[in-house]
Design an enzyme around this catalytic site. Structure first.
Site, mmCIF file in Angstrom:
data_model
loop_
_atom_site.group_PDB
_atom_site.id
_atom_site.type_symbol
_atom_site.label_atom_id
_atom_site.label_comp_id
_atom_site.label_asym_id
_atom_site.label_seq_id
_atom_site.Cartn_x
_atom_site.Cartn_y
_atom_site.Cartn_z
ATOM 1 N N LYS A 1 0.929 -0.949 0.182
ATOM 2 C CA LYS A 1 -0.419 0.480 0.138
ATOM 3 C C LYS A 1 0.976 1.711 0.293
ATOM 4 C CE LYS A 1 -4.603 2.123 2.091
ATOM 5 N NZ LYS A 1 -4.950 1.853 3.238
ATOM 6 N N SER B 1 -9.505 2.071 2.205
ATOM 7 C CA SER B 1 -8.599 2.473 1.102
ATOM 8 C C SER B 1 -7.976 1.921 1.149
ATOM 9 C CB SER B 1 -8.501 3.491 2.231
ATOM 10 O OG SER B 1 -8.084 2.765 3.318
ATOM 11 N N SER C 1 -10.387 -0.643 6.666
ATOM 12 C CA SER C 1 -10.051 -0.347 5.775
ATOM 13 C C SER C 1 -8.421 -1.886 4.306
ATOM 14 C CB SER C 1 -8.729 1.386 5.290
ATOM 15 O OG SER C 1 -8.631 2.231 4.926
HETATM 16 N N1 GLN Z 1 -13.833 4.652 5.227
HETATM 17 C C1 GLN Z 1 -13.096 5.117 6.417
HETATM 18 C C2 GLN Z 1 -12.614 6.714 5.872
HETATM 19 O O1 GLN Z 1 -12.738 6.969 5.359
HETATM 20 C C3 GLN Z 1 -12.034 4.199 7.450
HETATM 21 C C4 GLN Z 1 -10.696 3.957 6.323
HETATM 22 C C5 GLN Z 1 -9.240 3.300 7.200
HETATM 23 O O2 GLN Z 1 -9.611 2.808 7.578
HETATM 24 N N2 GLN Z 1 -8.277 3.865 6.872
HETATM 25 O O3 GLN Z 1 -12.494 6.928 7.434
#
Ligand code: GLN
Length: 482
Positions: free
Chosen positions: A78, A159, A183
């Site tokens: 990532k 994400s 995410s």
């Molecule tokens: N969807 C969540 C957010 O937008 C989680 C994102 C994540 O876990 N990095 O914050």
């Protein structure tokens, strides 16, 4: 079976038997990337040459009998993990030209174990999102399509959408991700693969671009639960460079996958029966419960009474920490700087306005608001208190059960254009995943079936703090139930 379809476990065996070389394995994945990445956009950067060099080194180690456990295994990283000498963007224009002079602890551990890095995977900007639509490097396509509507391009979740799509499509055997509010688990569910968010402190955050420091959890993706166990075993462990890193031994997660669930007590939290939950998700959950019972577990109803405050709490604490962490991007010390003259203040303002995308700016505004002198007590302080109650719910429930079973997400993957005009609808994706982040307990998404359109659906297993081993045992028992 083609080399890109193998599991990590099978590839490691094949390499040791001499069935194929690490160079051939890496070449097969680079060819898959060349063929599929233009459509999927799963990688922001591909490091083909470095990957082939590492693969050749793995072949030499295999021949000499000195190979480490992940020797020659091709992975996607990532693009939130700093990689020495390799551009690290966090999916943002503001870091678009940032080349870190150091390697994150997690990626360092994977390299030390012999892994081959194919490149850096796309993500929502600064890991803020559930769709991979907020990346400055464009959206990622989910490799799965709806049976009824095969032309619609679906999101891979977010994400860590690039990581999940790459693993699902056979462009990498495994990947790293981070999970702040879901995410790792939500993209795993949308793409039909496995992903685990370990306990907070299990994997070092050192060298991972910070989103919300008290919530950021690095972890692995792979196509099987056992492969996740192999990767986590390599990524996890104490790191003196991260003051929140846990100084605890890392158990053998691979053995844990074979432990079975006989005699375990599994809780089904009634608050996760969200109103209006899709019938297919309910059915999947019921199917998972039946499967665990057949395998010898006792399944009981439990309650986590503060679950309904999870999303609101998360969407106060995460932006608050983000607004503080992102203050460092000022156009002076890192990455992008806006062109044009003006004084120092204008330099800051223009660099941040042009460098950050809309979702990141929204989070910074929310975060600075809830931390401001007039609203701190009403929002941030109160959210911290509710977070303590959510954590206490888990402490109490784990006195009576060994693990919890829930769906991972309230739906299957949605279309690329959907849910984009209303941030609150987008935030609802995270309803089942944020509580485990707030409590810091381990949680895994296991591919568990498909919906009427043939799209993957995941079940979530949540465990006691630092008891990833039980999560692996339950995850392995659920695997392949679809
Ligand atoms: N969807 C969540 C957010 O937008 C989680 C994102 C994540 O876990 N990095 O914050």
């Amino acid at each position: 079976m083609s080399l890109t379809e193998l599991t990590i476990a099978a590839a490691a065996d094949g390499l040791r038997r001499g069935d194929f070389t690490a160079v051939a394995l890496t070449e097969a994945h680079l060819a898959a990337i060349a063929a599929e990445n233009p459509r999927l956009n799963a990688f922001i950067t591909v490091t083909a040459e470095a990957a082939l060099d590492r693969a050749a080194a793995a072949d030499r180690a295999l021949a000499a009998g000195t190979a480490r456990p992940l020797a020659g295994i091709p992975l996607a990283i990532k693009d939130l993990f700093c990689t020495e000498g390799v551009r690290t963007t966090a999916g943002s224009r503001i870091l678009g030209n940032f080349i870190p002079p150091y390697e994150s602890t997690v990626t360092r551990r994977l390299l030390d174990d012999g892994a081959v890095f194919l490149g850096k995977a796309n993500l929502d900007e600064f890991a803020m999102g559930s769709s991979n639509m907020t990346s400055a490097f464009g959206p990622v396509a989910n490799p799965h399509r709806r049976r009824q509507d095969p032309d619609a391009v679906l999101v891979p979740g977010g994400s860590s959408g690039g990581s999940a799509a790459a693993v699902a499509a056979g462009l990498a055997m495994g990947a790293t991700g981070t999970d702040t509010g879901g995410s790792i688990r939500q993209p795993a569910s949308f793409c039909g693969i496995a992903g685990i968010k370990p306990s907070y402190g299990r994997c070092s955050r050192w060298g991972v671009v910070a989103f919300a420091s008290s919530l950021d959890h690095p972890g692995p993706f792979a196509r099987t639960v056992e492969d996740c166990a192999i990767l986590l075993g390599s990524m996890a462990g104490h790191d003196p460079k991260d003051s929140t890193s846990a100084d605890l031994p890392v158990p053998d997660y691979r053995t844990a996958c074979r432990r079975g669930v006989k005699g375990l007590r599994i809780g089904v939290p009634r608050e996760y029966r969200a109103e209006g939950m899709a019938g297919e998700i309910e059915a999947l959950w019921a199917h998972g419960i039946a499967r665990l019972r057949e395998a010898g577990a006792e399944v009981v109803d439990v309650s986590l009474p503060h679950t309904k405050y999870g999303l609101a709490t998360y969407y106060i604490i995460a932006p608050a920490e983000a607004s503080s962490n992102l203050a460092r991007y000022d156009g002076v010390r890192f990455g992008f700087r806006a062109a044009g003259g003006g004084d120092l203040r204008e330099l800051y303002e223009h660099s941040r306005a042009e460098g950050f995308g809309a979702e990141v700016r929204r989070r910074i505004l929310i975060g600075t608001y809830v931390l401001s002198a007039g609203y701190y007590d009403a929002y941030y302080l109160r959210a911290q208190k509710v977070r303590a109650l959510i954590k206490r719910d888990f402490d109490e429930v784990f006195r009576g059960v060994d693990a919890l079973l829930t769906p991972t997400a309230p739906s299957a993957a949605f279309g690329q254009g959907e849910k984009m005009d209303d941030p609150v609808t987008m935030y609802l994706n995270d309803v089942f995943t944020v509580p485990a982040d707030l409590a810091g307990v381990p949680a895994m998404s296991v591919p568990a079936g498909v919906d009427a359109d043939g799209l993957p659906l995941g079940l979530q297993v949540i465990g006691r703090g630092f008891d990833e081993a039980t999560v692996f045992a339950v995850g392995a028992a659920l695997e392949g139930m679809g």
